[in-house]
Design a protein around this motif. Structure first.
Motif, PDB file in Angstrom:
ATOM      1  N   ARG A  71       0.863  -1.197   0.000  1.00 19.77           N
ATOM      2  CA  ARG A  71       0.000   0.000   0.000  1.00 19.77           C
ATOM      3  C   ARG A  71       0.886   1.229   0.000  1.00 19.77           C
ATOM      4  N   GLY A  72       0.445   2.248  -0.721  1.00 13.09           N
ATOM      5  CA  GLY A  72       1.242   3.459  -0.907  1.00 13.09           C
ATOM      6  C   GLY A  72       1.699   4.042   0.425  1.00 13.09           C
ATOM      7  N   ARG A  73       2.955   4.496   0.450  1.00 15.05           N
ATOM      8  CA  ARG A  73       3.535   5.034   1.682  1.00 15.05           C
ATOM      9  C   ARG A  73       3.475   6.557   1.735  1.00 15.05           C
ATOM     10  N   GLY A  74       2.741   7.181   0.799  1.00 16.40           N
ATOM     11  CA  GLY A  74       2.692   8.647   0.755  1.00 16.40           C
ATOM     12  C   GLY A  74       1.640   9.269   1.656  1.00 16.40           C
ATOM     13  N   GLY A  75       0.724   8.467   2.189  1.00 17.78           N
ATOM     14  CA  GLY A  75      -0.268   9.034   3.092  1.00 17.78           C
ATOM     15  C   GLY A  75      -1.616   8.353   3.024  1.00 17.78           C
ATOM     16  N   MET A 122      -3.043  -2.098  -7.484  1.00 23.61           N
ATOM     17  CA  MET A 122      -4.399  -1.775  -7.948  1.00 23.61           C
ATOM     18  C   MET A 122      -4.399  -0.430  -8.674  1.00 23.61           C
ATOM     19  N   LYS A 123      -3.662   0.555  -8.113  1.00 20.84           N
ATOM     20  CA  LYS A 123      -3.579   1.869  -8.766  1.00 20.84           C
ATOM     21  C   LYS A 123      -2.966   1.718 -10.159  1.00 20.84           C
ATOM     22  N   TRP A 124      -1.910   0.944 -10.266  1.00 24.68           N
ATOM     23  CA  TRP A 124      -1.282   0.732 -11.576  1.00 24.68           C
ATOM     24  C   TRP A 124      -2.295   0.103 -12.555  1.00 24.68           C
ATOM     25  N   VAL A 151       7.360  10.595  -9.601  1.00 20.98           N
ATOM     26  CA  VAL A 151       7.793  10.213  -8.258  1.00 20.98           C
ATOM     27  C   VAL A 151       7.573  11.404  -7.342  1.00 20.98           C
ATOM     28  N   ASN A 152       6.829  11.158  -6.274  1.00 22.49           N
ATOM     29  CA  ASN A 152       6.521  12.238  -5.341  1.00 22.49           C
ATOM     30  C   ASN A 152       7.612  12.300  -4.272  1.00 22.49           C
ATOM     31  N   ALA A 153       8.555  13.209  -4.493  1.00 25.62           N
ATOM     32  CA  ALA A 153       9.652  13.391  -3.531  1.00 25.62           C
ATOM     33  C   ALA A 153       9.548  14.791  -2.927  1.00 25.62           C
ATOM     34  N   ASP A 154       8.302  15.224  -2.700  1.00 28.00           N
ATOM     35  CA  ASP A 154       8.105  16.594  -2.218  1.00 28.00           C
ATOM     36  C   ASP A 154       8.174  16.685  -0.692  1.00 28.00           C
ATOM     37  N   GLU A 155       7.894  15.598  -0.047  1.00 26.44           N
ATOM     38  CA  GLU A 155       7.916  15.459   1.425  1.00 26.44           C
ATOM     39  C   GLU A 155       7.985  16.761   2.234  1.00 26.44           C
ATOM     40  N   SER A 156       6.823  17.250   2.604  1.00 26.18           N
ATOM     41  CA  SER A 156       6.789  18.548   3.303  1.00 26.18           C
ATOM     42  C   SER A 156       5.991  18.541   4.588  1.00 26.18           C
ATOM     43  N   CYS A 205       2.206  21.171  -3.078  1.00 20.94           N
ATOM     44  CA  CYS A 205       2.699  20.502  -4.289  1.00 20.94           C
ATOM     45  C   CYS A 205       3.001  19.022  -4.048  1.00 20.94           C
ATOM     46  N   GLY A 206       2.874  18.559  -2.788  1.00 19.87           N
ATOM     47  CA  GLY A 206       2.956  17.119  -2.521  1.00 19.87           C
ATOM     48  C   GLY A 206       1.639  16.437  -2.826  1.00 19.87           C
ATOM     49  N   GLU A 207       0.555  17.195  -2.845  1.00 22.49           N
ATOM     50  CA  GLU A 207      -0.744  16.618  -3.234  1.00 22.49           C
ATOM     51  C   GLU A 207      -0.643  16.285  -4.718  1.00 22.49           C
ATOM     52  N   GLU A 208      -1.069  15.074  -5.078  1.00 22.29           N
ATOM     53  CA  GLU A 208      -0.689  14.561  -6.396  1.00 22.29           C
ATOM     54  C   GLU A 208      -1.132  15.414  -7.591  1.00 22.29           C
ATOM     55  N   THR A 209      -2.315  16.002  -7.534  1.00 20.08           N
ATOM     56  CA  THR A 209      -2.747  16.772  -8.712  1.00 20.08           C
ATOM     57  C   THR A 209      -2.104  18.162  -8.733  1.00 20.08           C
ATOM     58  N   ILE A 255       1.321   8.357  -9.953  1.00 17.57           N
ATOM     59  CA  ILE A 255       2.119   9.138  -8.997  1.00 17.57           C
ATOM     60  C   ILE A 255       2.381   8.241  -7.792  1.00 17.57           C
ATOM     61  N   ASN A 256       3.630   8.029  -7.493  1.00 15.53           N
ATOM     62  CA  ASN A 256       3.974   7.200  -6.333  1.00 15.53           C
ATOM     63  C   ASN A 256       4.999   7.875  -5.447  1.00 15.53           C
ATOM     64  N   ASN A 257       4.884   7.545  -4.187  1.00 22.11           N
ATOM     65  CA  ASN A 257       5.778   8.069  -3.162  1.00 22.11           C
ATOM     66  C   ASN A 257       7.155   7.370  -3.241  1.00 22.11           C
ATOM     67  N   VAL A 258       8.170   8.063  -2.771  1.00 18.64           N
ATOM     68  CA  VAL A 258       9.550   7.545  -2.786  1.00 18.64           C
ATOM     69  C   VAL A 258       9.670   6.206  -2.045  1.00 18.64           C
ATOM     70  N   GLU A 259       9.111   6.153  -0.839  1.00 15.72           N
ATOM     71  CA  GLU A 259       9.237   4.921  -0.044  1.00 15.72           C
ATOM     72  C   GLU A 259       8.455   3.776  -0.696  1.00 15.72           C
ATOM     73  N   THR A 260       7.321   4.099  -1.325  1.00 18.24           N
ATOM     74  CA  THR A 260       6.556   3.068  -2.044  1.00 18.24           C
ATOM     75  C   THR A 260       7.458   2.424  -3.098  1.00 18.24           C
ATOM     76  N   LEU A 261       8.179   3.255  -3.840  1.00 16.55           N
ATOM     77  CA  LEU A 261       9.005   2.747  -4.935  1.00 16.55           C
ATOM     78  C   LEU A 261      10.214   1.976  -4.406  1.00 16.55           C
TER      79      LEU A 261
HETATM   80  C1  LIG Z   1      -1.669  18.322   1.239  1.00 14.04           C
HETATM   81  C2  LIG Z   1      -1.078  17.035   0.809  1.00 14.04           C
HETATM   82  C3  LIG Z   1       0.297  16.877   0.771  1.00 14.04           C
HETATM   83  C4  LIG Z   1       0.859  15.675   0.352  1.00 14.04           C
HETATM   84  N1  LIG Z   1       2.221  15.563   0.347  1.00 14.04           N
HETATM   85  C5  LIG Z   1       2.776  14.387  -0.082  1.00 14.04           C
HETATM   86  C6  LIG Z   1       4.193  14.260  -0.154  1.00 14.04           C
HETATM   87  O1  LIG Z   1       4.946  15.167   0.192  1.00 14.04           O
HETATM   88  N2  LIG Z   1       4.705  13.085  -0.603  1.00 14.04           N
HETATM   89  C7  LIG Z   1       3.889  12.039  -0.999  1.00 14.04           C
HETATM   90  O2  LIG Z   1       4.381  11.006  -1.440  1.00 14.04           O
HETATM   91  N3  LIG Z   1       2.543  12.142  -0.937  1.00 14.04           N
HETATM   92  C8  LIG Z   1       1.985  13.286  -0.505  1.00 14.04           C
HETATM   93  N4  LIG Z   1       0.619  13.406  -0.489  1.00 14.04           N
HETATM   94  C9  LIG Z   1      -0.173  12.257  -0.983  1.00 14.04           C
HETATM   95  C10 LIG Z   1      -0.225  12.300  -2.510  1.00 14.04           C
HETATM   96  O3  LIG Z   1      -1.336  13.101  -2.889  1.00 14.04           O
HETATM   97  C11 LIG Z   1      -0.415  10.892  -3.117  1.00 14.04           C
HETATM   98  O4  LIG Z   1      -1.477  10.241  -2.469  1.00 14.04           O
HETATM   99  C12 LIG Z   1       0.822  10.024  -3.014  1.00 14.04           C
HETATM  100  O5  LIG Z   1       1.970  10.660  -3.509  1.00 14.04           O
HETATM  101  C13 LIG Z   1       0.587   8.744  -3.806  1.00 14.04           C
HETATM  102  O6  LIG Z   1       1.679   7.883  -3.688  1.00 14.04           O
HETATM  103  P1  LIG Z   1       1.530   6.449  -3.020  1.00 14.04           P
HETATM  104  O7  LIG Z   1       0.306   5.793  -3.627  1.00 14.04           O
HETATM  105  O8  LIG Z   1       2.786   5.759  -3.399  1.00 14.04           O
HETATM  106  O9  LIG Z   1       1.359   6.661  -1.559  1.00 14.04           O
HETATM  107  C14 LIG Z   1       0.025  14.595  -0.043  1.00 14.04           C
HETATM  108  C15 LIG Z   1      -1.372  14.742  -0.007  1.00 14.04           C
HETATM  109  C16 LIG Z   1      -1.909  15.946   0.428  1.00 14.04           C
HETATM  110  C17 LIG Z   1      -3.386  16.066   0.464  1.00 14.04           C
END
Ligand SMILES: Cc1cc2nc3c(=O)[nH]c(=O)nc-3n(C[C@H](O)[C@H](O)[C@H](O)COP(=O)(O)O)c2cc1C
Ligand code: SF4
Length: 429
Positions: A53-57, A64-66, A81-86, A172-176, A208-214
């Motif tokens: 399961r995704g580690r981004g939140g 399933m997402k793929w 790759v979501n490496a925004d971690e904020s 900008c960490g939110e995927e869209t 869009i996937n999180n760093v730890e997920t990958l």
């Molecule tokens: C406000 C907000 C900030 C977020 N910041 C991050 C972030 O920094 N890194 C991240 O991986 N996901 C972040 N997310 C979750 C992403 O929208 C997305 O669910 C995630 O990157 C998907 O990757 P995963 O399926 O591998 O978890 C954030 C979501 C919200 C609502």
């Protein structure tokens, strides 16, 4: 079977970020296996059966997402790759990027192969200067050894990776919002649906996937889905996990453990227990700043997606924060609300205006100008934000406010009644 930490296996080694060190520890064998033994569809299935399961939140199942990508190939597919971690208190992805970038890179390449993508984007928080340099170097090293570029390891699969530096906005960490930012626009989240898997970057199917997920995908490539599914609390909370812990603990940091480790074990055994022996645990946010708080009496919980949901909070990004009895809960919430008010993108009124009001009310309560009706007002504003915004940022502040007020209502009321912060008053401040 004893737990073997693999996500962090290299981080303490000298020069862990170099490709030579990575290859010496068996790196890129998983990718070789995937390219040789799996079709893309079969590797998607492998990730599905691993239970990752995704580690981004949000904890959405990765395979399933793929699988949501449209079948046809009329348009290119992208991997971002979501490496925004904020998130305040979350610093796990940064550790992987800086200390073991090839572990992440190998997972990116295997994932891109699985989803049949030939161009990936690595969206990294602009402030991560070191991480950015380290990752760019890793990309160059991987290309020089044939793990990137044309015809990777003779498989016929091509992949390029572009590193894109964000400008340091939490949203900008939110995927869209990340996609908007990558397209060169202001980081305003998009309304969903359509989901990015169908209409994503430049209108093309995007994962869009999180760093730890990958990084976990690398482990699945290396050791297989059955091995992965046997770690943690199967069937829905599988695999290793990085847990951050900060606040009033002796050893704040990132700890690797199976999903489902007891929070109190993480706190007392890994993080060394409470910082000041005379000040016991008052409350914790095990999943991170945007999740609901648990008072000490409810902190005997397991750290996985479903156990924390059952306890009334969420695993989120696993950026756990610990507060001792010396913490003023009103002050802690004010601190948090200031962050969210500053970071709101301003697109929707309940979030833009609501976060500002929260700061205003909490400030006056904390400095001793509060009114009795303020406590109810806080809960009311949180209620009006929740569910009424374009993106989940709204909940990320509404949930903490609602839960802090519910769990510590007396403390809020005390501030209003006494016209002072009781803790400051007791300390003579
Ligand atoms: C406000 C907000 C900030 C977020 N910041 C991050 C972030 O920094 N890194 C991240 O991986 N996901 C972040 N997310 C979750 C992403 O929208 C997305 O669910 C995630 O990157 C998907 O990757 P995963 O399926 O591998 O978890 C954030 C979501 C919200 C609502
Ligand atoms: S909820 Fe907040 S951050 Fe999300 S789109 Fe609306 S204003 Fe922006």
């Amino acid at each position: 079977m004893a737990f073997e930490p693999l996500l962090t296996r290299n981080i303490h080694r000298e020069g862990s970020e170099s490709i030579d060190a990575y290859l010496a520890s068996g790196g890129y064998q998983g990718l070789r296996r995937v390219l040789k033994e799996f079709t893309p569809e079969k590797f998607v299935e492998e990730v599905k059966t691993s239970g990752l399961r995704g580690r981004g939140g949000a904890g959405f199942p990765t395979g399933m997402k793929w699988g949501f990508l449209p079948k046809g190939r009329e348009k290119p597919r992208y991997l971002c790759v979501n490496a925004d971690e904020s998130e305040p208190g979350t610093f796990k992805d940064r550790l992987l990027i800086e200390k073991d970038p090839h572990l992440v890179l190998e997972g990116i390449i295997a994932s891109a192969y699985a989803i049949e993508c030939n161009l990936a984007f690595f969206y990294i928080r602009g402030e991560f200067h070191q991480g950015c340099r380290t990752f760019e170097k890793a990309i160059a090293e991987a290309r020089a050894r044939g793990f990137l570029g044309k015809n990777i390891l003779g498989s016929g699969f091509d992949l390029e990776i572009i590193v894109y530096r964000g400008a340091g906005a939490y949203i900008c960490g939110e995927e869209t919002a990340l996609l908007e930012s990558l397209e060169g626009k202001r980081g305003y989240p998009r309304i969903k649906p359509p989901f990015p898997a169908v209409v994503g970057l430049y209108g093309c199917p995007t994962i869009i996937n999180n760093v730890e997920t990958l990084a976990n995908v690398t482990l699945i490539a290396e050791r297989g889905s059955a091995w992965f599914a046997g770690i943690g609390r199967p069937p829905k909370n599988t695999g290793p996990k990085l847990f951050c812990i900060s606040g009033h603990v002796k050893r704040p940091g990132v700890y690797e453990a199976p999903l489902g480790i007891p929070f109190l074990e993480l706190l007392n055994e890994r993080a060394g227990g409470m910082l000041h022996p005379s000040r016991p645990l008052k409350a914790a946010v095990p999943g991170g700043s945007s999740m609901k708080i648990l008072p000490a009496s409810k902190c005997d919980v397991l750290l996985d997606f479903d156990s924390l949901a059952a306890a009334g909070t969420s695993l989120g990004s696993a950026g756990g924060m610990v507060m001792d009895t010396g913490t003023c809960i009103v002050g802690a919430l004010l601190n948090l609300a200031r962050f969210y008010a500053h970071e709101s993108c301003g697109q929707c009124t309940p979030c833009r205006e609501g976060t500002g009001w929260l700061v205003k009310i909490l400030s006056r309560l904390e400095r001793g100008d509060g009114r009795p009706e303020d406590v109810g007002l806080l809960a009311d504003i949180a209620f009006r934000i929740e569910g009424n915004t374009v993106c989940p940022f709204g909940e990320a502040i509404a949930w903490p406010v609602d839960s802090y007020v519910k769990a510590f209502r007396e403390e809020f009321e005390d501030h209003a009644r006494r016209k002072a912060c009781p803790m400051r008053a007791a300390a003579g401040a």
